[in-house]
Design a protein around this motif. Structure first.
Motif, PDB file in Angstrom:
ATOM      1  N   ASP A   1       0.598  -1.579  -0.266  1.00 30.38           N
ATOM      2  CA  ASP A   1       0.036   0.255  -0.057  1.00 30.38           C
ATOM      3  C   ASP A   1       0.444   1.471   0.005  1.00 30.38           C
ATOM      4  OD1 ASP A   1      -2.563   1.362   0.302  1.00 30.38           O
ATOM      5  OD2 ASP A   1      -1.715   1.836   2.418  1.00 30.38           O
ATOM      6  N   GLU A   2       0.663   1.991  -1.096  1.00 34.18           N
ATOM      7  CA  GLU A   2       1.554   3.242  -1.278  1.00 34.18           C
ATOM      8  C   GLU A   2       1.710   4.312   0.180  1.00 34.18           C
ATOM      9  OE1 GLU A   2       2.016   6.448  -4.895  1.00 34.18           O
ATOM     10  OE2 GLU A   2      -0.115   6.894  -3.254  1.00 34.18           O
ATOM     11  N   GLN A   3       0.815   4.360   0.880  1.00 33.83           N
ATOM     12  CA  GLN A   3       1.336   5.125   2.442  1.00 33.83           C
ATOM     13  C   GLN A   3       1.489   4.340   3.109  1.00 33.83           C
ATOM     14  OE1 GLN A   3      -2.178   7.892   3.218  1.00 33.83           O
ATOM     15  NE2 GLN A   3      -2.687   8.073   0.840  1.00 33.83           N
ATOM     16  N   THR A   4       0.927   2.993   3.549  1.00 34.56           N
ATOM     17  CA  THR A   4       1.841   1.833   4.102  1.00 34.56           C
ATOM     18  C   THR A   4       3.469   1.957   4.063  1.00 34.56           C
ATOM     19  OG1 THR A   4       0.290   0.435   4.593  1.00 34.56           O
ATOM     20  CG2 THR A   4       2.154  -0.719   5.433  1.00 34.56           C
ATOM     21  N   ILE A   5       4.319   1.554   2.529  1.00 37.06           N
ATOM     22  CA  ILE A   5       5.357   1.820   2.277  1.00 37.06           C
ATOM     23  C   ILE A   5       6.202   3.044   2.618  1.00 37.06           C
ATOM     24  CG2 ILE A   5       5.286   1.926  -0.585  1.00 37.06           C
ATOM     25  CD1 ILE A   5       6.762  -0.375  -0.893  1.00 37.06           C
ATOM     26  N   VAL A   6       4.827   4.155   2.343  1.00 38.99           N
ATOM     27  CA  VAL A   6       5.978   5.354   2.606  1.00 38.99           C
ATOM     28  C   VAL A   6       6.666   5.558   4.272  1.00 38.99           C
ATOM     29  CG1 VAL A   6       5.541   7.347   3.217  1.00 38.99           C
ATOM     30  CG2 VAL A   6       5.499   6.619   0.973  1.00 38.99           C
ATOM     31  N   TYR A   7       5.482   5.126   4.865  1.00 36.15           N
ATOM     32  CA  TYR A   7       5.878   5.254   6.521  1.00 36.15           C
ATOM     33  C   TYR A   7       7.066   3.452   6.733  1.00 36.15           C
ATOM     34  CZ  TYR A   7       5.477   4.026  11.376  1.00 36.15           C
ATOM     35  OH  TYR A   7       5.712   4.109  12.880  1.00 36.15           O
ATOM     36  N   GLU A   8       6.950   2.618   5.995  1.00 40.96           N
ATOM     37  CA  GLU A   8       8.038   1.654   6.138  1.00 40.96           C
ATOM     38  C   GLU A   8       9.704   2.017   6.335  1.00 40.96           C
ATOM     39  OE1 GLU A   8       7.622  -1.418   8.205  1.00 40.96           O
ATOM     40  OE2 GLU A   8       5.719  -0.485   8.773  1.00 40.96           O
ATOM     41  N   VAL A   9       9.602   3.019   4.755  1.00 37.20           N
ATOM     42  CA  VAL A   9      10.661   3.595   4.352  1.00 37.20           C
ATOM     43  C   VAL A   9      11.202   4.099   5.290  1.00 37.20           C
ATOM     44  CG1 VAL A   9      11.589   4.360   2.429  1.00 37.20           C
ATOM     45  CG2 VAL A   9       9.799   2.112   2.026  1.00 37.20           C
ATOM     46  N   SER A  10      10.696   5.761   5.132  1.00 35.47           N
ATOM     47  CA  SER A  10      10.853   7.350   5.510  1.00 35.47           C
ATOM     48  C   SER A  10      10.315   7.728   7.404  1.00 35.47           C
ATOM     49  CB  SER A  10      10.143   8.075   4.806  1.00 35.47           C
ATOM     50  OG  SER A  10       9.087   8.535   4.578  1.00 35.47           O
ATOM     51  N   GLY A  11       9.610   6.647   7.471  1.00 35.88           N
ATOM     52  CA  GLY A  11       8.899   7.043   9.105  1.00 35.88           C
ATOM     53  C   GLY A  11       8.084   8.325   8.372  1.00 35.88           C
ATOM     54  N   ARG A  12       7.751   8.277   7.811  1.00 34.02           N
ATOM     55  CA  ARG A  12       7.167   9.099   7.945  1.00 34.02           C
ATOM     56  C   ARG A  12       5.132   9.115   7.497  1.00 34.02           C
ATOM     57  NH1 ARG A  12      10.748  13.379   4.124  1.00 34.02           N
ATOM     58  NH2 ARG A  12      12.481  13.819   5.443  1.00 34.02           N
ATOM     59  N   VAL A  13       4.522   9.645   8.102  1.00 31.47           N
ATOM     60  CA  VAL A  13       2.749   9.701   7.808  1.00 31.47           C
ATOM     61  C   VAL A  13       1.940   9.888   6.855  1.00 31.47           C
ATOM     62  CG1 VAL A  13       0.945   8.757   8.726  1.00 31.47           C
ATOM     63  CG2 VAL A  13       2.735   8.515  10.221  1.00 31.47           C
ATOM     64  N   VAL A  14       1.478  10.271   5.246  1.00 31.04           N
ATOM     65  CA  VAL A  14       1.206  10.850   4.628  1.00 31.04           C
ATOM     66  C   VAL A  14       0.293  10.787   4.986  1.00 31.04           C
ATOM     67  CG1 VAL A  14      -0.277  10.755   1.892  1.00 31.04           C
ATOM     68  CG2 VAL A  14       2.236   9.627   2.687  1.00 31.04           C
ATOM     69  N   PRO A  15      -0.308  12.169   5.548  1.00 36.25           N
ATOM     70  CA  PRO A  15      -1.846  12.868   6.299  1.00 36.25           C
ATOM     71  C   PRO A  15      -2.828  12.558   5.289  1.00 36.25           C
ATOM     72  CG  PRO A  15      -0.685  14.704   4.387  1.00 36.25           C
ATOM     73  CD  PRO A  15      -0.132  13.325   4.377  1.00 36.25           C
ATOM     74  N   PRO A  16      -3.989  11.960   5.675  1.00 37.23           N
ATOM     75  CA  PRO A  16      -5.290  11.976   4.814  1.00 37.23           C
ATOM     76  C   PRO A  16      -6.044  12.731   4.346  1.00 37.23           C
ATOM     77  CG  PRO A  16      -5.058  12.274   7.781  1.00 37.23           C
ATOM     78  CD  PRO A  16      -4.792  12.393   7.873  1.00 37.23           C
ATOM     79  N   ALA A  17      -5.995  12.012   3.392  1.00 40.62           N
ATOM     80  CA  ALA A  17      -6.225  12.460   1.473  1.00 40.62           C
ATOM     81  C   ALA A  17      -5.307  13.243   1.309  1.00 40.62           C
ATOM     82  CB  ALA A  17      -7.394  13.468   1.844  1.00 40.62           C
ATOM     83  N   GLY A  18      -3.694  12.726   1.682  1.00 43.38           N
ATOM     84  CA  GLY A  18      -3.321  13.748   0.864  1.00 43.38           C
ATOM     85  C   GLY A  18      -2.189  12.447   0.203  1.00 43.38           C
ATOM     86  N   ILE A  19      -1.104  13.062  -0.338  1.00 40.86           N
ATOM     87  CA  ILE A  19      -0.437  12.471  -0.890  1.00 40.86           C
ATOM     88  C   ILE A  19       1.354  11.826  -0.601  1.00 40.86           C
ATOM     89  CG2 ILE A  19      -1.702  12.944  -3.212  1.00 40.86           C
ATOM     90  CD1 ILE A  19       0.050  14.740  -4.424  1.00 40.86           C
ATOM     91  N   PRO A  20       1.765  10.545  -1.400  1.00 40.79           N
ATOM     92  CA  PRO A  20       3.521  10.930  -0.756  1.00 40.79           C
ATOM     93  C   PRO A  20       4.289  12.052  -0.518  1.00 40.79           C
ATOM     94  CG  PRO A  20       2.679   9.009  -2.206  1.00 40.79           C
ATOM     95  CD  PRO A  20       1.881   9.510  -2.075  1.00 40.79           C
ATOM     96  N   LEU A  21       3.685  12.965  -1.803  1.00 36.79           N
ATOM     97  CA  LEU A  21       4.536  14.401  -1.876  1.00 36.79           C
ATOM     98  C   LEU A  21       4.303  15.015  -1.251  1.00 36.79           C
ATOM     99  CD1 LEU A  21       6.155  15.338  -4.335  1.00 36.79           C
ATOM    100  CD2 LEU A  21       4.102  16.487  -5.336  1.00 36.79           C
ATOM    101  N   ASN A  22       3.773  15.218  -0.346  1.00 39.34           N
ATOM    102  CA  ASN A  22       2.422  15.746   1.189  1.00 39.34           C
ATOM    103  C   ASN A  22       4.250  15.411   1.902  1.00 39.34           C
ATOM    104  OD1 ASN A  22       0.166  15.251   0.975  1.00 39.34           O
ATOM    105  ND2 ASN A  22       0.675  17.277   0.079  1.00 39.34           N
ATOM    106  N   VAL A  23       4.562  15.009   1.806  1.00 37.67           N
ATOM    107  CA  VAL A  23       6.273  14.409   3.161  1.00 37.67           C
ATOM    108  C   VAL A  23       7.207  14.304   2.157  1.00 37.67           C
ATOM    109  CG1 VAL A  23       4.103  13.844   5.311  1.00 37.67           C
ATOM    110  CG2 VAL A  23       5.528  11.998   3.267  1.00 37.67           C
ATOM    111  N   GLY A  24       7.607  14.603   1.229  1.00 37.48           N
ATOM    112  CA  GLY A  24       8.562  14.690   0.099  1.00 37.48           C
ATOM    113  C   GLY A  24       9.015  13.274  -0.379  1.00 37.48           C
ATOM    114  N   CYS A  25       8.129  12.569  -0.894  1.00 32.95           N
ATOM    115  CA  CYS A  25       8.208  11.222  -1.138  1.00 32.95           C
ATOM    116  C   CYS A  25       7.209  10.839  -2.175  1.00 32.95           C
ATOM    117  CB  CYS A  25       8.170  10.198  -0.368  1.00 32.95           C
ATOM    118  SG  CYS A  25       8.362   9.410   1.068  1.00 32.95           S
ATOM    119  N   VAL A  26       8.438  10.540  -2.905  1.00 33.18           N
ATOM    120  CA  VAL A  26       7.274   9.903  -4.280  1.00 33.18           C
ATOM    121  C   VAL A  26       7.504   8.122  -4.880  1.00 33.18           C
ATOM    122  CG1 VAL A  26       7.077   9.653  -7.075  1.00 33.18           C
ATOM    123  CG2 VAL A  26       7.612  11.788  -5.696  1.00 33.18           C
ATOM    124  N   VAL A  27       6.565   7.747  -4.838  1.00 35.66           N
ATOM    125  CA  VAL A  27       6.356   6.273  -4.679  1.00 35.66           C
ATOM    126  C   VAL A  27       5.574   5.725  -6.547  1.00 35.66           C
ATOM    127  CG1 VAL A  27       5.552   4.196  -3.851  1.00 35.66           C
ATOM    128  CG2 VAL A  27       5.398   5.991  -2.527  1.00 35.66           C
TER     129      VAL A  27
END
Length: 335
Positions: free
Chosen positions: A114-140
């Motif tokens: 899951d895109e938002q799960t993988i962002v958290y697992e790799v970067s430790g950052r949580v994508v905000p609700p209704a947000g996209i990975p770019l909001n926390v400096g990530c592209v998946v």
């Protein structure tokens, strides 16, 4: 070489399922993390794993190029730690190219992809609700998308698709076919079906689209088709699809015990998002008129659902369908 123009001209879209135009995702993006999703989230699918084993060097080269385009500080290929053969192939490609690309090894859990799960697992950052990975400096991007990028760099457009054909077929197989190829032809490449009556899932068993035999005969491969599963016509997935919406609402009203398992196991809830499937099920049971409830904040939060299916295929002890309820609410919200 203008990589962004190559990607646009090749007609590349995300191969992970959403099908968002890749050049739009990358345009103007400057990120800290470029994360390549190789977790192959869905059970039974093997396409991404096949590509990581057999075309590792091309994959790494494409990640390097996209990382440079996005000015990414970290370029990570994320895959499960149990993928031993894939890890070996990628490590050899990285070493051979003296690449700055790194592997991020994930636990063997669902939905790791899951895109938002993988962002958290790799970067430790949580994508905000209704947000996209770019909001926390990530592209998946998906592993298969990187193959398309690699081919685009060679002037080859995205007109062919790798996918898994498995289930009740003679010889489960990974095929590479032109976009527009019929599902029937793909199944024939797997030796045909082993049953007279069957049920098709386009994608994986948890999140894929369910098709009857008749619908499958009309279906064709698209740029986002990841797999074709041939399943028994009397199996559990087929039976779930036969339950009418009104019956589902009636079951929610009479059988939901508010145990909260659907909420407690929801991956988006575990990330801190305000999604509570148990509350949505309770309210759908009270009133099956979804449009009359769209102002309710709890119901609106169905829009945060990633439709992974954990709530109804694993969590619910009563056999209810919270994911399907969320899908109906999301459709009403889109309208």
């Amino acid at each position: 070489m203008d990589l962004l123009k190559c990607i646009e001209d090749a007609g590349i879209v995300g191969c992970g399922g959403a099908g968002f135009p890749t050049h739009v995702k990358y345009k103007g993006a400057k990120v800290e993390y470029l994360i390549i999703n190789g977790a192959e989230c869905e059970p039974l699918l093997r396409t991404d794993r096949y590509l990581m084993i057999h075309q590792a060097e091309r994959r790494v080269a494409a990640v390097e190029a996209v990382g440079e385009l996005l000015e990414a500080k970290f370029c990570k290929i994320a895959l499960k730690h149990t993928y031993k053969e894939e890890i070996k192939a990628l490590e050899e490609a990285i070493k051979g190219r003296q690449s700055r690309v790194e592997l991020a090894l994930l636990g063997s859990f669902y939905p790791a992809g899951d895109e938002q799960t993988i962002v958290y697992e790799v970067s430790g950052r949580v994508v905000p609700p209704a947000g996209i990975p770019l909001n926390v400096g990530c592209v998946v991007s998906n592993v298969a998308t990187m193959l398309c990028v690699s081919e685009a760099m060679e002037g080859v457009p995205f007109t062919e698709k790798y996918l898994t054909v498995t289930g009740e077929v003679a010889h489960p197989v990974i095929v590479k076919v032109p976009v527009g190829t019929s599902f029937d032809d793909c199944i024939a490449l797997a030796g045909g079906t082993k049953r007279a009556r069957y049920f098709i899932v386009s994608g994986g068993p948890m999140m894929g689209k369910r098709l009857t035999m008749e619908e499958a005969h009309q279906a064709v491969v698209t740029k986002t088709t990841s797999g074709i599963l041939v399943l028994p016509g009397t199996g559990r997935i087929a039976q779930k699809a036969e339950i009418t919406l009104q019956h589902m609402f009636n079951r929610a009203k009479s059988a939901c015990i508010q145990c909260r398992y659907c909420t407690d196991m929801c991956p988006r809830h575990l990330l801190g998002h305000p999604l509570a499937p148990n509350k949505i099920m309770r309210k759908l049971g009270i009133s099956s008129d979804i449009k009359s409830m769209l102002d309710d904040p709890d119901v609106q939060n169905a829009a945060l659902c990633c439709e992974c299916g954990i709530c109804e295929d694993y969590a619910c002890p009563m056999g209810l369908q919270p994911k399907r309820g969320n899908q109906q609410v999301k459709a009403a919200l889109r309208e």
